[in-house]
Design a protein around this motif. Structure first.
Motif, PDB file in Angstrom:
ATOM      1  N   VAL A   2       0.591  -0.717   0.201  1.00  0.00           N
ATOM      2  CA  VAL A   2      -0.054   0.403   0.020  1.00  0.00           C
ATOM      3  C   VAL A   2       1.038   0.869  -0.204  1.00  0.00           C
ATOM      4  O   VAL A   2       1.664   1.122   0.786  1.00  0.00           O
ATOM      5  CB  VAL A   2      -0.761  -0.058   1.446  1.00  0.00           C
ATOM      6  N   LEU A   4       1.009   5.308   0.562  1.00  0.00           N
ATOM      7  CA  LEU A   4      -0.057   5.899   1.390  1.00  0.00           C
ATOM      8  C   LEU A   4       0.750   8.065   1.300  1.00  0.00           C
ATOM      9  O   LEU A   4       2.023   7.757   1.132  1.00  0.00           O
ATOM     10  CB  LEU A   4      -0.184   5.618   2.382  1.00  0.00           C
ATOM     11  N   ALA A  24      -4.863   6.332  -0.165  1.00  0.00           N
ATOM     12  CA  ALA A  24      -4.171   5.229  -0.236  1.00  0.00           C
ATOM     13  C   ALA A  24      -4.641   4.224  -2.098  1.00  0.00           C
ATOM     14  O   ALA A  24      -5.589   4.233  -2.280  1.00  0.00           O
ATOM     15  CB  ALA A  24      -4.857   4.121   0.522  1.00  0.00           C
ATOM     16  N   PHE A  29      -8.489  -1.806   0.060  1.00  0.00           N
ATOM     17  CA  PHE A  29      -8.026  -0.584   1.187  1.00  0.00           C
ATOM     18  C   PHE A  29      -8.977  -1.173   2.259  1.00  0.00           C
ATOM     19  O   PHE A  29      -8.335  -0.780   3.384  1.00  0.00           O
ATOM     20  CB  PHE A  29      -7.987   0.855   0.543  1.00  0.00           C
ATOM     21  N   ALA A  98      -0.846   2.027   7.720  1.00  0.00           N
ATOM     22  CA  ALA A  98      -1.964   0.486   7.417  1.00  0.00           C
ATOM     23  C   ALA A  98      -1.437  -0.023   7.803  1.00  0.00           C
ATOM     24  O   ALA A  98       0.001  -0.198   8.150  1.00  0.00           O
ATOM     25  CB  ALA A  98      -1.935   1.159   6.357  1.00  0.00           C
TER      26      ALA A  98
END
Length: 124
Positions: A2, A4, A24, A29, A98
Protein backbone atom coordinates in the motif's frame (compact mmCIF):
# COMPACT_ATOMS: atom_id res chain seq x y z
CA UNK A 1 1.66 -3.31 -0.77
CA UNK A 2 0.00 0.00 0.00
CA UNK A 3 1.21 3.50 -0.82
CA UNK A 4 -0.12 6.30 1.33
CA UNK A 5 -0.17 10.03 0.57
CA UNK A 6 -1.27 12.54 3.17
CA UNK A 7 -2.60 16.03 2.47
CA UNK A 8 -4.35 18.88 4.22
CA UNK A 9 -1.69 20.10 6.60
CA UNK A 10 -1.19 23.85 6.88
CA UNK A 11 -0.77 26.76 9.27
CA UNK A 12 -3.85 27.42 11.39
CA UNK A 13 -4.61 29.56 14.43
CA UNK A 14 -5.33 28.03 17.80
CA UNK A 15 -8.98 27.10 18.09
CA UNK A 16 -9.25 26.44 14.38
CA UNK A 17 -9.95 23.26 12.44
CA UNK A 18 -8.26 21.20 9.77
CA UNK A 19 -9.15 18.06 7.88
CA UNK A 20 -6.34 15.75 6.91
CA UNK A 21 -6.74 13.20 4.14
CA UNK A 22 -4.75 10.09 3.33
CA UNK A 23 -5.17 8.52 -0.08
CA UNK A 24 -4.18 4.88 -0.45
CA UNK A 25 -3.24 3.00 -3.56
CA UNK A 26 -4.34 -0.52 -4.30
CA UNK A 27 -7.61 -2.38 -4.47
CA UNK A 28 -7.56 -3.90 -0.98
CA UNK A 29 -7.83 -0.74 1.12
CA UNK A 30 -10.77 -2.12 3.07
CA UNK A 31 -8.61 -4.98 4.35
CA UNK A 32 -6.31 -2.60 6.25
CA UNK A 33 -6.82 -1.02 9.61
CA UNK A 34 -5.68 2.59 9.40
CA UNK A 35 -4.13 5.01 11.83
CA UNK A 36 -2.81 8.50 12.29
CA UNK A 37 0.37 9.31 14.17
CA UNK A 38 2.23 12.55 14.72
CA UNK A 39 5.75 13.68 15.44
CA UNK A 40 6.60 17.05 16.92
CA UNK A 41 10.10 18.51 16.57
CA UNK A 42 12.51 16.73 18.89
CA UNK A 43 9.87 14.23 19.96
CA UNK A 44 9.12 10.63 19.18
CA UNK A 45 6.34 9.70 16.82
CA UNK A 46 3.17 9.18 18.83
CA UNK A 47 -0.17 7.48 18.30
CA UNK A 48 -3.14 9.74 17.55
CA UNK A 49 -6.00 7.56 16.36
CA UNK A 50 -6.89 4.28 14.71
CA UNK A 51 -9.88 2.97 12.78
CA UNK A 52 -10.89 -0.58 11.99
CA UNK A 53 -11.23 -2.04 8.51
CA UNK A 54 -14.98 -1.40 8.38
CA UNK A 55 -14.76 1.97 10.12
CA UNK A 56 -17.11 0.89 12.90
CA UNK A 57 -14.43 0.96 15.61
CA UNK A 58 -12.19 3.88 16.46
CA UNK A 59 -9.78 4.77 19.23
CA UNK A 60 -8.05 7.99 20.22
CA UNK A 61 -5.14 9.15 22.29
CA UNK A 62 -6.27 10.98 25.40
CA UNK A 63 -4.65 14.16 24.14
CA UNK A 64 -7.00 14.40 21.15
CA UNK A 65 -10.13 12.67 22.41
CA UNK A 66 -13.19 14.82 21.92
CA UNK A 67 -11.41 17.11 19.45
CA UNK A 68 -10.29 14.81 16.63
CA UNK A 69 -12.39 12.40 14.58
CA UNK A 70 -11.05 9.64 12.35
CA UNK A 71 -13.14 8.27 9.50
CA UNK A 72 -12.68 6.37 6.28
CA UNK A 73 -14.29 6.00 2.88
CA UNK A 74 -13.45 2.55 1.58
CA UNK A 75 -15.02 3.28 -1.79
CA UNK A 76 -12.53 6.13 -2.26
CA UNK A 77 -9.54 4.47 -0.57
CA UNK A 78 -9.23 7.39 1.80
CA UNK A 79 -8.94 7.93 5.53
CA UNK A 80 -9.56 11.29 7.18
CA UNK A 81 -8.66 13.04 10.39
CA UNK A 82 -10.94 15.92 11.32
CA UNK A 83 -9.15 18.12 13.85
CA UNK A 84 -11.11 20.71 15.79
CA UNK A 85 -10.21 23.08 18.63
CA UNK A 86 -6.58 22.89 17.62
CA UNK A 87 -3.91 23.80 20.14
CA UNK A 88 -0.28 24.86 19.64
CA UNK A 89 0.77 21.52 21.12
CA UNK A 90 -0.91 19.80 18.17
CA UNK A 91 1.84 21.16 15.95
CA UNK A 92 3.57 18.20 14.31
CA UNK A 93 4.06 16.23 11.16
CA UNK A 94 1.05 13.94 10.85
CA UNK A 95 1.54 10.49 9.36
CA UNK A 96 -0.99 8.08 7.95
CA UNK A 97 -0.30 4.38 8.44
CA UNK A 98 -1.84 1.09 7.41
CA UNK A 99 -1.82 -2.29 9.09
CA UNK A 100 -2.40 -5.56 7.29
CA UNK A 101 -1.45 -7.62 10.32
CA UNK A 102 -3.36 -6.05 13.20
CA UNK A 103 -7.12 -5.61 13.32
CA UNK A 104 -6.92 -2.63 15.66
CA UNK A 105 -3.37 -1.31 15.96
CA UNK A 106 -2.61 1.12 18.76
CA UNK A 107 1.11 1.62 18.29
CA UNK A 108 3.77 2.15 15.66
CA UNK A 109 4.73 -1.51 15.95
CA UNK A 110 1.35 -2.56 14.63
CA UNK A 111 1.71 -0.63 11.40
CA UNK A 112 3.10 -2.01 8.16
CA UNK A 113 3.02 0.95 5.77
CA UNK A 114 3.59 4.67 6.27
CA UNK A 115 3.05 7.85 4.34
CA UNK A 116 5.59 10.66 4.20
CA UNK A 117 3.56 12.99 6.40
CA UNK A 118 1.91 16.38 6.24
CA UNK A 119 2.86 19.34 8.44
CA UNK A 120 0.32 20.91 10.75
CA UNK A 121 1.33 24.12 12.47
CA UNK A 122 -0.93 25.70 15.07
CA UNK A 123 -0.11 29.26 16.03
CA UNK A 124 -1.04 30.75 19.38
Amino acid sequence: QVQLVESGGELVQAGGSLRLSCAASGRTFSSYAMGWFRQAPGEEREFVSTISQSGRSTFYADSVKGRFTISRDNAKNTVFLQMNSLKPEDTAVYYCAASGTSLFPLSRAGMDYWGKGTLVTVSS
